[in-house]
Design a protein around this motif. Structure first.
Motif: not given
Lengths: 142, 301
Positions: A41, A44-45, A47-48, A52, A109-110, A113-114, A116-117, B236, B268, B271-272
């Motif tokens: 998990t 993935t957070r 890497v996402t 971004e 949202m990038g 979002g980051v 939060k991630l 995104t 994710t 979150h995004l």
């Protein structure tokens, strides 16, 4: 693995100059965080977030780089990833962190979002000079 | 020939700059004329000696097995050396040098052998240059420097051509992979399935969208199942690409069901702050197919 090859070469960074470099950034961080012992998990957070931030560099500055530091102490692992470019900079960082704000006709949202991630997000930007974004993620391990 | 799509090859327009970069001046072009006398005198001897040397090596003999071929190669080698000192160093010269690299790559001759042969050639030429100027240090040095520059220019073009040949293969494969990894198929009357494997980046989305829309029209489908089990993460930009695709499908009057959203991806996405409210999503393709069949009022038991 790409990260092993890079580590063997003494590298702790990758340049971002094309869309395929975003893929390379993701791959390196995916391998690195998995090796460090982050759970799926968290991987993935992270890497996402990399996706971004690397895309932000590519879209806004065209050229930049990603650097990383991994940290390991008893019971705790961590990763710090830094994105640096000499692009146009962010005029208003608070505005950039607001969901829905975008200067690139994208979702906007990038960055929020980051935030939060990841556990820590630090942005230093000078208008017209460039941007440095530093993110960190920690995890407890046995 | 056009190399504008290459990241490595110097295009002819840049070659003039390249010459400046290598400090290749008019004076060097003049010096080469002097060198040409030496080259013309010793060409036969040098090429013979070069091939005697090369043929001592097993891995060279693999490429040079046929005596006819060796004879032909010796001739073109002589041409090559003569042109090097008598070239106009313009476009024709440039093209020819690049072709050498491309030909070597095509024949499977590694740069190692190409460079090795060059090294041997330099070794043979150096004493001849000294001889020619009666061992005058200054003159010899000047001529040799010129000789060295033209060799470097030559090698740069050939090696870039090597890299370009490899690069072309990589680019072609990348395109093939993109086309291969988005198969779109009709699995029921009125339903198409599009499994996405790997990352959805700009260029790929474009191709995926085109293929999906065409397939929907061709099969007169009213439902498209997009399965993202094989997508490792969604950021995104990917989400935006997906939403754009869904909107395009809707414009054709069809519906989209997104399937294969894994728990990690769901987390994710939340979150995004990405909202897929108006899109039907299902965890598995099976569940998605069931919804599709229900929508088409097809009974399953």
């Amino acid at each position: 693995m790409l990260v092993d090859k890079l580590t063997a070469q003494g590298a702790t960074g990758l340049s971002i100059t094309s869309e395929s470099d975003i893929v390379a950034c993701r791959k390196v961080i995916r391998d690195l965080t998995t090796q460090l012992g982050f759970g799926m998990t968290d991987v993935t957070r992270i890497v996402t977030s990399v996706s971004e931030l690397a895309r932000n560099v590519y879209v806004h500055a065209k050229v930049g780089e990603m650097r990383w530091n991994s940290m390991r102490s008893p019971g705790k692992i961590g990763i710090e990833i830094i994105f640096e470019d000499k692009g146009p900079g962010i005029a208003d960082i608070n505005q950039a962190l607001e969901p829905g704000f975008s200067t690139a006709k994208s979702m906007g949202m990038g960055l929020p979002g980051v935030k939060k991630l990841m556990d820590e997000l630090e942005i230093v930007s000078v208008d017209g000079k460039g941007t440095l974004v530093k993110v960190k993620k920690w995890a407890k391990v046995k | 020939m056009n190399y504008s799509n290459s990241n490595y090859i110097t295009v002819f327009e840049q070659w003039e700059d390249q010459k400046k970069f290598f400090c290749f001046t008019e004076k060097d072009a003049e010096n080469l004329q002097k060198l040409h006398t030496i080259s013309a005198q010793s060409c036969d001897e040098v090429v013979e000696s070069l091939y005697d040397h090369l043929l001592q090596f097993e891995d060279v003999r693999i490429f040079l097995s046929n005596p006819e071929m060796i004879k032909r190669l010796k001739e073109s080698q002589k041409q090559y050396f003569l042109e090097m000192t008598a070239g106009d160093y313009g476009e024709a010269y440039y093209e020819k040098r690049i072709n050498i690299g491309i030909t070597h790559k095509r024949l499977g001759i590694p740069p190692r052998l190409y460079m090795g042969a060059y090294s041997y050639y330099v070794q043979l030429m150096l004493p001849k240059i000294y001889n020619h100027v009666d061992f005058d240090q200054k003159q010899a040095q000047e001529l040799f420097l010129t000789f060295f520059k033209i060799i470097n220019l030559d090698q740069e073009l050939a090696i870039s051509a090597y890299v370009h040949a490899v690069e072309s293969v990589v680019m072609q494969q990348a395109e093939e992979i993109i086309a291969m990894s988005t198969p779109i198929m009709q699995i029921w009357d009125g339903i198409v399935v599009a499994p996405v494997i790997g990352t959805l980046d700009g260029q790929r989305t474009q191709q995926f969208m085109e293929q999906l829309l065409n397939q929907i029209v061709e099969t007169k489908s009213t439902i498209a199942l997009i399965d993202i089990t094989g997508v490792p993460q969604i950021d995104t930009a990917t989400a935006q690409h997906l939403i754009d695709t869904i909107n395009a499908v809707r414009l054709l009057g069809s519906n989209v069901i997104i399937t294969g959203i894994r728990p990690i991806i769901a987390q994710t996405l939340v979150h995004l702050g990405i909202n897929l409210k108006e899109i039907i999503t299902k965890p598995s393709m099976g569940a998605g197919l069931k919804v599709a069949l229900d929508m088409l009022s097809i009974k399953t038991s």
